[in-house]
Scaffold this motif. Structure first.
Motif, PDB file in Angstrom:
ATOM      1  N   GLU A 141       0.836  -1.200   0.000  1.00 49.63           N
ATOM      2  CA  GLU A 141       0.000   0.000   0.000  1.00 49.63           C
ATOM      3  C   GLU A 141       0.871   1.250   0.000  1.00 49.63           C
ATOM      4  O   GLU A 141       1.754   1.401   0.848  1.00 49.63           O
ATOM      5  N   PRO A 142       0.655   2.188  -0.944  1.00 47.87           N
ATOM      6  CA  PRO A 142       1.471   3.413  -0.982  1.00 47.87           C
ATOM      7  C   PRO A 142       1.289   4.249   0.282  1.00 47.87           C
ATOM      8  O   PRO A 142       0.265   4.175   0.963  1.00 47.87           O
ATOM      9  N   LEU A 143       2.307   5.058   0.583  1.00 46.39           N
ATOM     10  CA  LEU A 143       2.264   5.971   1.710  1.00 46.39           C
ATOM     11  C   LEU A 143       1.830   7.337   1.185  1.00 46.39           C
ATOM     12  O   LEU A 143       2.548   7.963   0.404  1.00 46.39           O
ATOM     13  N   LYS A 144       0.682   7.793   1.613  1.00 50.38           N
ATOM     14  CA  LYS A 144       0.135   9.061   1.140  1.00 50.38           C
ATOM     15  C   LYS A 144       0.682  10.220   1.976  1.00 50.38           C
ATOM     16  O   LYS A 144       0.730  10.136   3.212  1.00 50.38           O
ATOM     17  N   VAL A 145       1.072  11.296   1.309  1.00 55.77           N
ATOM     18  CA  VAL A 145       1.544  12.500   1.992  1.00 55.77           C
ATOM     19  C   VAL A 145       1.006  13.724   1.263  1.00 55.77           C
ATOM     20  O   VAL A 145       0.547  13.638   0.127  1.00 55.77           O
ATOM     21  N   LYS A 146       1.060  14.862   1.946  1.00 52.21           N
ATOM     22  CA  LYS A 146       0.763  16.148   1.329  1.00 52.21           C
ATOM     23  C   LYS A 146       1.991  17.040   1.434  1.00 52.21           C
ATOM     24  O   LYS A 146       2.772  16.912   2.389  1.00 52.21           O
ATOM     25  N   LYS A 147       2.136  17.919   0.467  1.00 55.74           N
ATOM     26  CA  LYS A 147       3.284  18.831   0.473  1.00 55.74           C
ATOM     27  C   LYS A 147       3.314  19.623   1.776  1.00 55.74           C
ATOM     28  O   LYS A 147       2.315  20.167   2.224  1.00 55.74           O
ATOM     29  N   ALA A 151       7.862  16.472   3.521  1.00 56.24           N
ATOM     30  CA  ALA A 151       7.376  16.201   2.165  1.00 56.24           C
ATOM     31  C   ALA A 151       7.426  17.496   1.351  1.00 56.24           C
ATOM     32  O   ALA A 151       6.446  18.225   1.247  1.00 56.24           O
ATOM     33  N   ASN A 152       8.595  17.761   0.777  1.00 56.02           N
ATOM     34  CA  ASN A 152       8.807  19.033   0.072  1.00 56.02           C
ATOM     35  C   ASN A 152       9.178  18.842  -1.394  1.00 56.02           C
ATOM     36  O   ASN A 152       9.716  19.739  -2.023  1.00 56.02           O
ATOM     37  N   GLN A 192       3.471   8.680  -2.206  1.00 53.19           N
ATOM     38  CA  GLN A 192       2.640   9.392  -3.173  1.00 53.19           C
ATOM     39  C   GLN A 192       2.106  10.693  -2.573  1.00 53.19           C
ATOM     40  O   GLN A 192       1.448  10.675  -1.534  1.00 53.19           O
ATOM     41  N   TYR A 193       2.395  11.792  -3.247  1.00 57.99           N
ATOM     42  CA  TYR A 193       1.819  13.072  -2.863  1.00 57.99           C
ATOM     43  C   TYR A 193       0.378  13.136  -3.350  1.00 57.99           C
ATOM     44  O   TYR A 193       0.099  12.835  -4.526  1.00 57.99           O
ATOM     45  N   GLU A 194      -0.531  13.502  -2.463  1.00 59.32           N
ATOM     46  CA  GLU A 194      -1.931  13.606  -2.851  1.00 59.32           C
ATOM     47  C   GLU A 194      -2.092  14.700  -3.908  1.00 59.32           C
ATOM     48  O   GLU A 194      -1.534  15.791  -3.783  1.00 59.32           O
ATOM     49  N   GLY A 195      -2.838  14.361  -4.954  1.00 60.51           N
ATOM     50  CA  GLY A 195      -3.029  15.306  -6.046  1.00 60.51           C
ATOM     51  C   GLY A 195      -1.919  15.290  -7.077  1.00 60.51           C
ATOM     52  O   GLY A 195      -1.952  16.040  -8.048  1.00 60.51           O
TER      53      GLY A 195
END
Length: 528
Positions: free
Chosen positions: A257-263, A323-324, A348-351
């Motif tokens: 399962e991918p690890l989701k992050v936001k910038k 997450a930059n 994976q960055y959301e969006g």
């Protein structure tokens, strides 16, 4: 099938479990092959009746319930393996508590054999250490046992079976224990990633079972066959080519399962090695800090990039990054083993749907040196202070009369000299690996130790507090600890077949008297 390894029995005290060799030199006759086909058919039928493994749950609260039971684990879209689980998942349920909490864990055994739980790295009271025949009776099928201790030390830990542990842990019987600090620095994402290795070909396991079926359990600890003939144990557990599936959280490759992050988010990854092979991990596209090792925080960790983090059996590392760098990136195992490519997880960055990364498992990158990492300051111990007990642990590999043995000071357990202490003693241990090729990840139960020097050079980074230490051939470490947890504790190699072939000693407190008396009629208390 996964590493269904054979256990070794150490007389009356602690042992772990033996590993099993590739039996290519012990070919069966036609009748044996026919029997194997029947066994395979029966095993396949039994496998189809098992429930599918579920998603790992997170448990907290005043009373936590764990059930050890069988399941069928889909490793990827092609391989499903029968496994042992806690609460139906691999890894088992994550136990998540706060520092200071009183922890009560009720364990029910629905497996077809006895089991226990050992709290790896956690300084529990000795009677909660989960060693059958030493601290408790094995939990029989259908029975329950309640573990109780106070969560005094925060950090990332794990738990696993200690009954025939080389078999049961290899079947998936492990989970993680997270103790959150009272004043925790918050992060936006907190992921736990458990590393392991498996064997995808069930015929290999069946072939091993067929060829080993004539040997009784106690003989396996001594390299003898039941017909009285000696058997060469020198390659037991060493044929790594059979272990062709590397996993993160029980999945391999695209199934992870991918690890989701936001910038802009701060992300913590808790890395736990539940297997017996070391894994070098590379975080792509980001700087990161190693904030803790074996649950213990590091002083002023500096950002590093494109360095490998080598995680040995039993070790844990917590890393953090910002997450930059939007896109899709990998956390990837490096090496050239057959299963290496499967041990990679997408960040994976959301969006952000674009794939900006490529695997580079064979790229030559430096390995982070933990003895120089972080800011130096004086820890609890120093090299030149006075110690009450000093002990040299000379780790060796030799051919015994019945096959390969792994020794401490030329002896195999139970003949190894213990580290004799009394409560309050300061203890210094020199660990020297004189094995020509074998790596020894040494693990101490019930205590943390400080790493003071490597190859004669003092540690110049952050104080390095650990419970598991990877020692390569030719290396020498000096470590120190305080005897502050009375009991009888194992100090052993966490490469389980090394331990089963002798590389075990004990820290024994002269002023400790156990309140546990082994049941002399309980033959399942193997102490392994």
């Amino acid at each position: 099938m996964k590493k269904w390894l054979l256990g070794a029995i150490f007389a009356g005290v602690v042992a772990i479990g033996a590993a099993c060799s590739n039996p290519s030199s012990m070919q069966g006759h036609d009748m044996s092959n026919m029997n194997m086909e029947k066994e395979n058919t029966s095993a396949e039928t039994s496998k189809q009746q098992l429930p599918l493994a579920t998603h790992t749950e997170v448990l907290s609260g005043k009373e936590i319930h764990l059930t050890a039971k069988e399941a069928l684990l889909p490793i990827n879209d092609q391989v499903k393996l029968p496994v042992y689980t806690y609460n139906g998942s691999v890894p088992g349920a994550q136990i998540r508590v706060k520092q200071g909490d009183k922890v009560k864990i009720v364990v029910k055994n629905e497996l077809p054999e006895p089991t226990t739980i050992h709290w790896h790295g956690y300084p529990v009271p000795n009677n909660q250490d989960g060693v059958p025949g030493v601290t408790m009776d094995a939990i029989q099928p259908g029975e329950t046992f309640t573990y109780e201790f106070t969560a005094t030390v925060p950090g990332t830990y794990w738990y696993h079976s200690h009954q025939k542990s080389a078999e049961q842990v290899d079947k998936g019987l492990y989970g993680t224990l997270i103790v959150e600090p009272k004043n925790e620095e918050k992060v936006d994402r907190d992921y736990t990633l458990v590393l392991d290795e498996w064997m995808s070909d069930p015929n290999e396991e069946s072939h091993m079972d067929m060829n080993m079926s004539g040997m009784n359990h106690s003989d396996m600890g001594h390299g003898n066959r039941s017909d009285g003939q000696q058997m060469d144990m020198s390659n037991m557990g060493h044929n790594m080519n059979m272990y062709d599936l590397f996993t993160i959280n029980g999945k391999s490759g695209a199934a992870i399962e991918p690890l989701k992050v936001k910038k802009g988010e701060k992300v913590r990854l808790r890395l736990v090695n539940a297997g017996y092979m070391s894994h070098k991990l590379h975080l792509h596209g980001h700087e990161f800090k190693i904030v803790a090792t074996d649950g213990q925080p590091l002083k002023n960790p500096q950002p590093i990039k494109d360095e490998l983090l080598n995680i040995a059996p039993g070790e844990r590392y917590d890393i953090e990054f910002i997450a930059n760098n939007p896109g899709e990136w990998l956390l990837k195992c490096h090496g050239n083993m057959k299963g290496t490519d499967g041990m990679k997880v997408k960040i994976q960055y959301e969006g952000q749907a674009n794939n900006t990364d490529k695997a580079n498992a064979k790229e030559n990158l430096p390995v982070a040196d933990m003895t120089t990492y972080g800011k130096y300051e004086t820890g609890p111990f120093t090299l030149d202070q006075k110690y009450d007990v000093e002990y040299t642990m000379d780790l060796g590999t030799a051919m015994g009369k019945n096959g390969m043995i792994f020794t401490i000071n030329g002896k195999t357990y139970p003949d190894t000299a213990p580290i004799n202490v009394k409560t309050g003693d300061l203890v210094k241990v020199k660990i020297v690996n004189n094995s020509p090729m074998d790596v020894h990840p040494m693990h101490l139960h019930g205590h943390f130790f400080q790493v003071l020097s490597k190859n004669g050079k003092p540690v110049t980074g952050s104080p390095l507090i650990k419970d598991s230490l990877n020692v390569n051939p030719g290396e020498e470490y000096v470590v120190a600890f305080k005897a502050d947890n009375p009991g009888n504790w194992m100090f052993h190699c966490h490469d389980l077949h090394h331990a089963s072939a002798g590389m075990v000693t004990e820290v024994k407190y002269a002023d400790y008297k156990s309140d546990y008396t082994p049941d002399p009629n309980d033959t399942t208390n193997k102490g392994e």
